[in-house]
Enzyme design. Structure first.
Site, mmCIF file in Angstrom:
data_model
loop_
_atom_site.group_PDB
_atom_site.id
_atom_site.type_symbol
_atom_site.label_atom_id
_atom_site.label_comp_id
_atom_site.label_asym_id
_atom_site.label_seq_id
_atom_site.Cartn_x
_atom_site.Cartn_y
_atom_site.Cartn_z
ATOM 1 N N GLU A 142 0.430 5.772 12.355
ATOM 2 C CA GLU A 142 -0.950 5.366 12.649
ATOM 3 C C GLU A 142 -1.075 3.859 12.917
ATOM 4 O O GLU A 142 -1.836 3.446 13.784
ATOM 5 C CB GLU A 142 -1.868 5.761 11.479
ATOM 6 C CG GLU A 142 -3.330 5.491 11.768
ATOM 7 C CD GLU A 142 -4.237 6.099 10.728
ATOM 8 O OE1 GLU A 142 -4.202 7.340 10.567
ATOM 9 O OE2 GLU A 142 -4.958 5.345 10.065
ATOM 10 N N ASP A 143 -0.323 3.070 12.186
ATOM 11 C CA ASP A 143 -0.573 1.612 12.215
ATOM 12 C C ASP A 143 0.528 0.762 12.831
ATOM 13 O O ASP A 143 0.402 -0.474 12.857
ATOM 14 C CB ASP A 143 -0.829 1.108 10.785
ATOM 15 C CG ASP A 143 -2.122 1.670 10.208
ATOM 16 O OD1 ASP A 143 -2.982 2.087 10.993
ATOM 17 O OD2 ASP A 143 -2.263 1.703 8.972
ATOM 18 N N ASP A 184 -3.576 8.343 -1.432
ATOM 19 C CA ASP A 184 -3.989 7.318 -0.458
ATOM 20 C C ASP A 184 -5.444 6.915 -0.720
ATOM 21 O O ASP A 184 -5.777 5.714 -0.760
ATOM 22 C CB ASP A 184 -3.829 7.923 0.946
ATOM 23 C CG ASP A 184 -4.059 6.933 2.069
ATOM 24 O OD1 ASP A 184 -3.658 5.765 1.935
ATOM 25 O OD2 ASP A 184 -4.634 7.335 3.103
ATOM 26 N N HIS A 209 3.619 7.021 5.289
ATOM 27 C CA HIS A 209 2.410 7.708 5.772
ATOM 28 C C HIS A 209 1.582 6.935 6.785
ATOM 29 O O HIS A 209 0.871 7.546 7.586
ATOM 30 C CB HIS A 209 1.531 8.173 4.593
ATOM 31 C CG HIS A 209 0.647 7.121 4.002
ATOM 32 N ND1 HIS A 209 1.046 6.319 2.957
ATOM 33 C CD2 HIS A 209 -0.616 6.737 4.293
ATOM 34 C CE1 HIS A 209 0.045 5.496 2.647
ATOM 35 N NE2 HIS A 209 -0.964 5.722 3.438
ATOM 36 N N ASP A 210 1.674 5.598 6.794
ATOM 37 C CA ASP A 210 0.873 4.823 7.755
ATOM 38 C C ASP A 210 1.716 4.244 8.892
ATOM 39 O O ASP A 210 1.196 3.475 9.706
ATOM 40 C CB ASP A 210 0.125 3.686 7.031
ATOM 41 C CG ASP A 210 -1.180 4.162 6.390
ATOM 42 O OD1 ASP A 210 -1.823 5.078 6.948
ATOM 43 O OD2 ASP A 210 -1.550 3.629 5.324
ATOM 44 N N HIS A 256 0.813 -1.227 0.000
ATOM 45 C CA HIS A 256 0.000 0.000 0.000
ATOM 46 C C HIS A 256 0.852 1.286 0.000
ATOM 47 O O HIS A 256 0.724 2.085 -0.939
ATOM 48 C CB HIS A 256 -0.998 -0.044 1.162
ATOM 49 C CG HIS A 256 -1.657 1.254 1.449
ATOM 50 N ND1 HIS A 256 -2.500 1.889 0.543
ATOM 51 C CD2 HIS A 256 -1.605 2.078 2.528
ATOM 52 C CE1 HIS A 256 -2.928 3.029 1.067
ATOM 53 N NE2 HIS A 256 -2.400 3.168 2.263
HETATM 54 P P1 NDP Z 1 -12.232 1.302 7.614
HETATM 55 O O1 NDP Z 1 -13.582 1.365 7.009
HETATM 56 O O2 NDP Z 1 -11.598 2.576 8.036
HETATM 57 O O3 NDP Z 1 -11.241 0.449 6.698
HETATM 58 C C1 NDP Z 1 -10.743 1.027 5.595
HETATM 59 C C2 NDP Z 1 -9.303 1.398 5.837
HETATM 60 O O4 NDP Z 1 -8.543 0.201 5.947
HETATM 61 C C3 NDP Z 1 -8.766 2.142 4.645
HETATM 62 O O5 NDP Z 1 -8.921 3.520 4.839
HETATM 63 C C4 NDP Z 1 -7.324 1.697 4.592
HETATM 64 O O6 NDP Z 1 -6.593 2.563 5.446
HETATM 65 C C5 NDP Z 1 -7.341 0.308 5.218
HETATM 66 N N1 NDP Z 1 -7.330 -0.835 4.299
HETATM 67 C C6 NDP Z 1 -6.660 -1.985 4.509
HETATM 68 N N2 NDP Z 1 -6.892 -2.864 3.547
HETATM 69 C C7 NDP Z 1 -7.711 -2.270 2.662
HETATM 70 C C8 NDP Z 1 -8.262 -2.697 1.434
HETATM 71 N N3 NDP Z 1 -8.024 -3.910 0.929
HETATM 72 N N4 NDP Z 1 -9.076 -1.858 0.766
HETATM 73 C C9 NDP Z 1 -9.321 -0.631 1.258
HETATM 74 N N5 NDP Z 1 -8.812 -0.158 2.430
HETATM 75 C C10 NDP Z 1 -8.004 -0.981 3.130
HETATM 76 O O7 NDP Z 1 -12.237 0.267 8.726
HETATM 77 P P2 NDP Z 1 -12.584 0.523 10.168
HETATM 78 O O8 NDP Z 1 -12.836 -0.789 10.759
HETATM 79 O O9 NDP Z 1 -11.561 1.400 10.774
HETATM 80 O O10 NDP Z 1 -13.949 1.343 9.898
HETATM 81 C C11 NDP Z 1 -14.811 1.649 10.826
HETATM 82 C C12 NDP Z 1 -15.964 2.436 10.164
HETATM 83 O O11 NDP Z 1 -16.618 1.618 9.192
HETATM 84 C C13 NDP Z 1 -16.993 2.838 11.168
HETATM 85 O O12 NDP Z 1 -16.816 4.174 11.523
HETATM 86 C C14 NDP Z 1 -18.316 2.648 10.419
HETATM 87 O O13 NDP Z 1 -18.761 3.894 9.925
HETATM 88 C C15 NDP Z 1 -17.996 1.798 9.251
HETATM 89 N N6 NDP Z 1 -18.641 0.479 9.345
HETATM 90 C C16 NDP Z 1 -19.674 0.180 8.520
HETATM 91 C C17 NDP Z 1 -20.276 -1.047 8.535
HETATM 92 C C18 NDP Z 1 -21.383 -1.353 7.564
HETATM 93 O O14 NDP Z 1 -21.739 -2.501 7.428
HETATM 94 N N7 NDP Z 1 -21.937 -0.378 6.872
HETATM 95 C C19 NDP Z 1 -19.864 -2.100 9.476
HETATM 96 C C20 NDP Z 1 -18.770 -1.707 10.292
HETATM 97 C C21 NDP Z 1 -18.198 -0.461 10.215
HETATM 98 P P3 NDP Z 1 -4.997 2.832 5.300
HETATM 99 O O15 NDP Z 1 -4.764 3.745 4.174
HETATM 100 O O16 NDP Z 1 -4.695 3.457 6.633
HETATM 101 O O17 NDP Z 1 -4.397 1.476 5.137
HETATM 102 ZN ZN ZN Z 2 -2.828 4.656 3.700
#
Ligand code: NDP
Ligand code: ZN
Length: 180
Positions: free
Chosen positions: A66-67, A123, A62-63, A36
């Site tokens: 955070e991660d 991103d 960048h991550d 990523h």
């Molecule tokens: P996220 O929705 O934030 O997960 C997405 C993040 O995960 C991305 O921003 C990215 O961040 C990272 N990531 C890792 N792998 C992938 C991939 N294959 N594709 C895309 N992104 C990826 O997860 P959270 O669990 O933190 O989200 C919580 C939120 O989701 C809640 O606030 C709620 O609003 C929502 N939610 C909705 C549900 C529903 O059914 N509608 C159920 C549960 C939660 P990075 O760039 O940092 O890697």
């Molecule tokens: Zn990222």
């Protein structure tokens, strides 16, 4: 900080690879996480015409804060204040609930520095493409769509930063039925 631009970039890539070594993406294939940040940096050089080494360094890192257990002080020590400042702008406050973090991203986007806005656009583009490519395990179609709608709101605050990235993001939003 010291060294040729190439050496500096390799140091960033190596630092990120070590820090993310045990992490996987959320896609069904559990892709190594390091794909990523490298992919985000690659979008910036290949698709956005960015040649600012500071921006590419920040994209690679960048991550990490955070991660992983990485601190901003560590980024300052190894890569300097300019890069660390952008990484800090890319770091959500983990003390906040997830929904609030998402709201804060929308609110903070317009106030990000121009360099951080570039990394944020790349991103989002990478993550949206990842979601198009392969739905993460346990994610419903509604959740994927919710992510696109939220990303569209964040990108609204980043506009005017890079035409190529914004056009590609807009194509993705339109493909999801989101008006741009
Ligand atoms: P996220 O929705 O934030 O997960 C997405 C993040 O995960 C991305 O921003 C990215 O961040 C990272 N990531 C890792 N792998 C992938 C991939 N294959 N594709 C895309 N992104 C990826 O997860 P959270 O669990 O933190 O989200 C919580 C939120 O989701 C809640 O606030 C709620 O609003 C929502 N939610 C909705 C549900 C529903 O059914 N509608 C159920 C549960 C939660 P990075 O760039 O940092 O890697
Ligand atoms: Zn990222």
């Amino acid at each position: 900080m010291s060294g040729t631009p190439l050496a500096v970039l390799m140091r960033c890539m190596n630092f990120a690879a070590v820090k993310h070594k045990n992490q996987r993406r959320k896609d069904a294939e559990a892709t190594p996480y390091i794909n990523h940040p490298i992919g985000v940096a690659n979008i910036l050089t290949e698709e956005a015409g960015v040649d600012d080494v500071i921006v590419i360094q920040a994209a690679l890192l960048h991550d990490t804060v955070e991660d992983t257990n990485t601190t901003i002080d560590e980024i300052v020590e190894h890569f300097g204040h300019n890069v660390a400042g952008i990484v800090a702008e890319m770091t959500d406050d983990k003390n906040l609930a997830k929904a609030e973090r998402k709201r804060q991203q929308i609110l903070h986007a317009p106030h990000a520095s121009p360099k951080a806005k570039l990394v944020k656009l790349a991103d989002k583009l990478y993550n949206l493409r990842d979601l198009q490519r392969c739905t993460p395990c346990g994610w419903s179609e509604d959740r994927v769509q919710e992510y696109f709608v939220w990303a569209h709101q964040v990108v609204a605050g980043l506009r005017g930063s890079n035409r190529q990235l914004e056009n590609k993001l807009d194509d993705l939003f339109r493909s999801r039925g989101i008006e741009v």
